[in-house]
Scaffold this motif. Structure first.
Motif, PDB file in Angstrom:
ATOM      1  N   LYS A   3      -2.976   5.271   2.208  1.00 28.99           N
ATOM      2  CA  LYS A   3      -1.506   4.999   2.724  1.00 28.99           C
ATOM      3  C   LYS A   3      -1.291   5.994   3.603  1.00 28.99           C
ATOM      4  O   LYS A   3      -1.155   7.243   2.908  1.00 28.99           O
ATOM      5  CB  LYS A   3      -0.760   4.353   1.730  1.00 28.99           C
ATOM      6  CG  LYS A   3       0.706   3.939   2.686  1.00 28.99           C
ATOM      7  CD  LYS A   3       1.491   3.242   1.518  1.00 28.99           C
ATOM      8  CE  LYS A   3       2.966   2.837   2.124  1.00 28.99           C
ATOM      9  NZ  LYS A   3       3.866   2.371   0.913  1.00 28.99           N
ATOM     10  N   VAL A   5       2.117   7.360   5.956  1.00 29.97           N
ATOM     11  CA  VAL A   5       3.528   7.117   6.149  1.00 29.97           C
ATOM     12  C   VAL A   5       4.079   8.079   7.313  1.00 29.97           C
ATOM     13  O   VAL A   5       4.396   9.390   6.764  1.00 29.97           O
ATOM     14  CB  VAL A   5       4.376   6.799   5.124  1.00 29.97           C
ATOM     15  CG1 VAL A   5       5.961   6.532   5.501  1.00 29.97           C
ATOM     16  CG2 VAL A   5       3.726   5.611   4.338  1.00 29.97           C
ATOM     17  N   GLY A 113      -1.651   4.970  10.110  1.00 32.32           N
ATOM     18  CA  GLY A 113      -0.455   4.772   9.436  1.00 32.32           C
ATOM     19  C   GLY A 113       0.170   3.682  10.477  1.00 32.32           C
ATOM     20  O   GLY A 113      -0.414   2.976  11.351  1.00 32.32           O
TER      21      GLY A 113
END
Length: 122
Positions: A3, A5, A113
Motif C-alpha cells: 500500500k 499513500v 498509490g
C-alpha cells in the motif's frame, strides 16, 4: 500487494515549492525501487522521478530535472518528492509507485498509490 499513500498536495502559485510524501506499507521486501508518476490534464500518466533501493541512483524526467528531488527514508518507510520552482504545467495528480527494479519502474511500475492533487496557478 503493498500500500502506498500519498500526501502533501495542494494549491500553490508559480515559483512556489511543495513537498509530497508517500507512506509505504506491506510491500514485499524485494519491491524496493520507489518513484513518482503524474497525470497532467489531457495527457497520459508520465514518469517523474525514481530512486533505487539503496538511494544511490536517481532518475528524473527532463521536464523536472533540476527542480524536483526524490529521497527515501527506509527507517520511516517513506519516499518524498521535493518540488521547487513549480510551474503551471506541473499541475496534475501525482502518484507514488514501487517496482522490483529501478530500471523498469519508469516504464511500468508494479504498485501504485491513489494519488494526490497538485495545482499550480500562473
Amino acid at each position: 500487494q503493498g500500500k502506498l499513500v500519498e500526501s502533501g498536495g495542494g494549491y500553490v502559485q508559480a515559483g512556489d515549492s511543495l513537498r509530497l510524501s508517500c507512506a509505504v506499507s506491506g510491500l514485499n521486501q524485494n519491491v524496493n525501487a520507489r518513484g513518482w508518476f503524474r497525470q497532467t490534464p489531457g495527457r497520459d500518466r508520465e514518469f517523474v522521478a525514481s530512486i533505487s533501493w539503496s538511494g544511490d541512483r536517481t532518475a528524473y524526467a527532463d521536464s523536472v530535472e533540476g527542480r524536483f528531488t526524490i529521497s527515501r527514508d527506509d527507517s520511516k518507510n517513506t519516499v518524498d518528492l521535493q518540488m521547487n520552482d513549480l510551474k503551471p504545467e506541473d499541475t496534475g495528480t501525482y502518484y507514488c509507485v514501487a517496482d522490483l527494479f529501478f530500471e523498469t519502474l519508469r516504464r511500468h511500475p508494479d504498485v501504485w498509490g491513489r494519488g494526490t492533487q497538485v495545482f499550480v496557478s500562473s
